[in-house]
Every structure is written in structure tokens, then in C-alpha cells.
Design a protein around this motif. Sequence first.
Motif, PDB file in Angstrom:
ATOM      1  N   TRP A   1       0.835  -1.207   0.000  1.00 20.32           N
ATOM      2  CA  TRP A   1       0.000   0.000   0.000  1.00 20.32           C
ATOM      3  C   TRP A   1       0.865   1.250   0.000  1.00 20.32           C
ATOM      4  CZ3 TRP A   1      -5.169   0.975  -0.442  1.00 20.32           C
ATOM      5  CH2 TRP A   1      -5.612   2.260  -0.090  1.00 20.32           C
ATOM      6  N   ASN A   2       1.857   1.287   0.868  1.00 20.22           N
ATOM      7  CA  ASN A   2       2.721   2.463   0.970  1.00 20.22           C
ATOM      8  C   ASN A   2       3.499   2.700  -0.319  1.00 20.22           C
ATOM      9  OD1 ASN A   2       1.862   2.902   3.585  1.00 20.22           O
ATOM     10  ND2 ASN A   2       3.615   1.890   4.530  1.00 20.22           N
ATOM     11  N   GLU A   3       3.988   1.626  -0.916  1.00 17.82           N
ATOM     12  CA  GLU A   3       4.758   1.771  -2.149  1.00 17.82           C
ATOM     13  C   GLU A   3       3.860   2.217  -3.305  1.00 17.82           C
ATOM     14  OE1 GLU A   3       8.391   1.750  -4.227  1.00 17.82           O
ATOM     15  OE2 GLU A   3       7.908   1.623  -2.088  1.00 17.82           O
ATOM     16  N   ALA A   4       2.648   1.656  -3.375  1.00 16.27           N
ATOM     17  CA  ALA A   4       1.700   2.079  -4.416  1.00 16.27           C
ATOM     18  C   ALA A   4       1.347   3.552  -4.259  1.00 16.27           C
ATOM     19  CB  ALA A   4       0.442   1.212  -4.363  1.00 16.27           C
ATOM     20  N   GLY A   5       1.212   4.002  -2.997  1.00 16.23           N
ATOM     21  CA  GLY A   5       0.931   5.402  -2.746  1.00 16.23           C
ATOM     22  C   GLY A   5       2.086   6.296  -3.139  1.00 16.23           C
ATOM     23  N   LYS A   6       3.292   5.868  -2.807  1.00 15.30           N
ATOM     24  CA  LYS A   6       4.487   6.651  -3.129  1.00 15.30           C
ATOM     25  C   LYS A   6       4.646   6.821  -4.641  1.00 15.30           C
ATOM     26  CE  LYS A   6       8.083   5.340  -0.883  1.00 15.30           C
ATOM     27  NZ  LYS A   6       9.288   4.555  -0.492  1.00 15.30           N
TER      28      LYS A   6
ATOM     29  N   GLY B   1      -4.070  -7.728  -5.489  1.00 14.92           N
ATOM     30  CA  GLY B   1      -5.126  -6.720  -5.499  1.00 14.92           C
ATOM     31  C   GLY B   1      -5.341  -6.134  -4.114  1.00 14.92           C
ATOM     32  N   LEU B   2      -5.662  -4.855  -4.067  1.00 15.94           N
ATOM     33  CA  LEU B   2      -5.837  -4.153  -2.800  1.00 15.94           C
ATOM     34  C   LEU B   2      -7.312  -3.820  -2.590  1.00 15.94           C
ATOM     35  CD1 LEU B   2      -2.748  -1.778  -3.051  1.00 15.94           C
ATOM     36  CD2 LEU B   2      -3.057  -3.583  -1.350  1.00 15.94           C
TER      37      LEU B   2
END
Length: 396
Positions: free
Chosen positions: A43-48, A83-84
Motif C-alpha cells: 500500500w505504501n509503495e503504491a501510494g508513493k 489486489g488491494l
Amino acid sequence: MSFIETEEQKELRASVSRLGERFNYVDYVLPRARRGEPLTELWNEAGKLGFLGVNLPEEYGGGGAGIYELALVQEELAAHGAGLLLVVVSPAICGTIIGKYGTADQKQKWLPGLADGSKIMAFGITEADAGSNSHQITTTARRDRSSGARGDGDGEDWLLSGNKIYISGVDQADAVLIVARTEDSKTGKLKPALFIVPTDAENFVKTPMEMDIVEPDHQFMLFLDDVRLPADALVGEADAALMQLFAGLNPERILGASMAIGMGRYALDAAVRFAKERTVWKEPIGTHQGISHPLAQIKIELELAKLMMQKAAVLYDSGDDFGAAEAANMAKYAAAEASIKALDQAVQTHGGAGLTKEYGLAAMLGAARIGRVAPVSREMVLNFVAQHSLGLPKSY
């Protein structure tokens, strides 16, 4: 309307796919899911990388694109088994609703965080007694007009009371967008309204539910006993929430479809790879039509579901709300059926190996099965199509 993707969309697919390879199902997702741990690093990497907020306005840190691009992100992650679920909830439902109907302060407070993933908002609509009938929601919000309700003399606080069930990711969320009802002072009728409720609010209680599926995200029951909210917790207008609500439900169906399609692609790729490698009677099992034909049929059905999902996303992004609703429901139905079939056939192709922990296909089959139930059951989709697409009498 064209489904020939732009160079930017193709590059986005490739970039998300590379992230999915890094946080793949066997090495990352499944071990964490078995331990009941959220996919925080992914999640954090996808956000970054800007993937979580591709549909949100650029002025608030988003990508300025649409639901099509967010569905693309979800599909490519899910195609690697990564998938998130909270992409469906936080940027797709809540981000869309706040972006369209929130006040300037609400947008500034929430959208940048939803875009980069530093803030998560869950969505609370389902109630035990209401089920699919959102008109029967009993969670209510009433004004507390007593002087100094919050100690500042404005007397305009809301008091929220009720229960919710099957609410995803509350333990990861900063707030929940709660669907409640307010009383029309003129008619006495209850009207739906949307409220941003912080998860650390007093008298807000979350209780985890014991689910019998292998998933990294948890489901919760919520209990709200006169949860006090400021006046600005209300999103949009108190008497316009049905329109506001459906602005988030169509993206929910589109994102649910994209996640199901991605899972189907993952299962099909696993089955094809095994069918090429597994040799019995001196030739790969994929040689035999008893193996190859079911896989070919699944490929066709996944592509058809994907086309309907793309159509729904394009219609939604173009502002065609009714056309998007029809297509989104159809896409959700088709994608769920295709993904379940893909997982089942992948297990069958692997034989006994398909039921082992090594491959994790049986665990994913349980997750894929959710698509027939949520965010709306296939029976309710069929009701919608029968009534609105075919013009048949309403059955409920």
C-alpha cells in the motif's frame, strides 16, 4: 469510445505490473494473508508511486485521471495476486464522493492523504437488517441544537447512532464514511446522508468479525452510540445523498470487477504455466483438449468481462451515470463469474497440487467467491438488469 489504450495508460499498466511482481501472491500476499496482516508495504509503495490517487484531482495530489485508470491499477495488481481491497473503498468510493461533493475544507483535509495513501477512509453502508435494501438503513443522525454542544456555542453538532456490519479495513482506516439517515423536518421522512466519522471518535466501537476466508483485510461490525460529530462532518447536502451515494457505488462495482478480472488472469496464467510444464504420458497435459478447451473458454470470458468493465469506466468518466450503472453492474456480474470459473479450473488443472499451500489457489478461490456476494449480490444485479435494461416489472 475506444478501448485502444493511450501510451500513458500502457506505461501505467507496465509500471503497476512491475510493482505487482515485487509484491507477488506467493512470496508476499499469501504469507501475510495467512497471518491476518494487512498489505502495508505494498500500500505504501503504491501510494508513493502515485498509483492510489490516479483518479483524484491534481490540485490535491492526485493524477487527474479517471476511474478507468484506477481500475487499470487494480487489475494489474490483482493479476499478480496482489489486489488491494481498500483501493475499492478509499480512493474509489470515498475519494470520488469527497472530490465531487465535499467542501473545500473536506477536500483539503482528506484528498491529499487518500491520494498518496497516507490516509485511509473506509466505507460504512451495510446493516444486518437492511442487507441489499439501502432504503432500510436505520443508522440515524440528529442535530444537537443545544447551546454550546461542543463548547463553542454553535449548537450544530450531529449525534450519530446505529450499527454497521461487514465493513472492510476499519483497523487500517483514519475515518469511515458512514451512510446514515436524517429526518426531514417538514415531512418527518428519513433521508440518507453521508458523514465522515473518525475511527478514534468517542462512542465509536469496532468489533472484528471471524471470517472463514484467507484475506489480509479484516471485516468489522461497528457500533455507534450517539457519536458526536461537528457540523462539517456532513458530506454534501443532507437531502442529496442518494445521488452522492451512487457517485461512489458505480466506481465500487467497476473496481470490484477489475479486481476479479485480475484474479482470473492470475489463475489462468498459473493454470497455463502448469499445463505446459506438467508431463503425463510423454506429453504436456496442455496438449489434451480436456485441459486446453476449458482454459481457452475462460480466456474468452475474462476478455469479455474486461471489455464491459472498460465500457463502464469510460461511461462513468464521461459523466453518463445511467449508462455507467448498467455497465458497471453487468461488468461486476461477468467478472465475478469468470474469476470464480478461472480459479476453479486452475485448481482442476493442477490436480491435487491445486489444493496445496504451495500454490495457494484454493485460498484464492475463497477470495474470488466474494465477488458473487459483494459489493452487491449477483441476484440484485439480475434484478437491476431485468428492471432497468429489459423493462420488466420490479420484483422487490
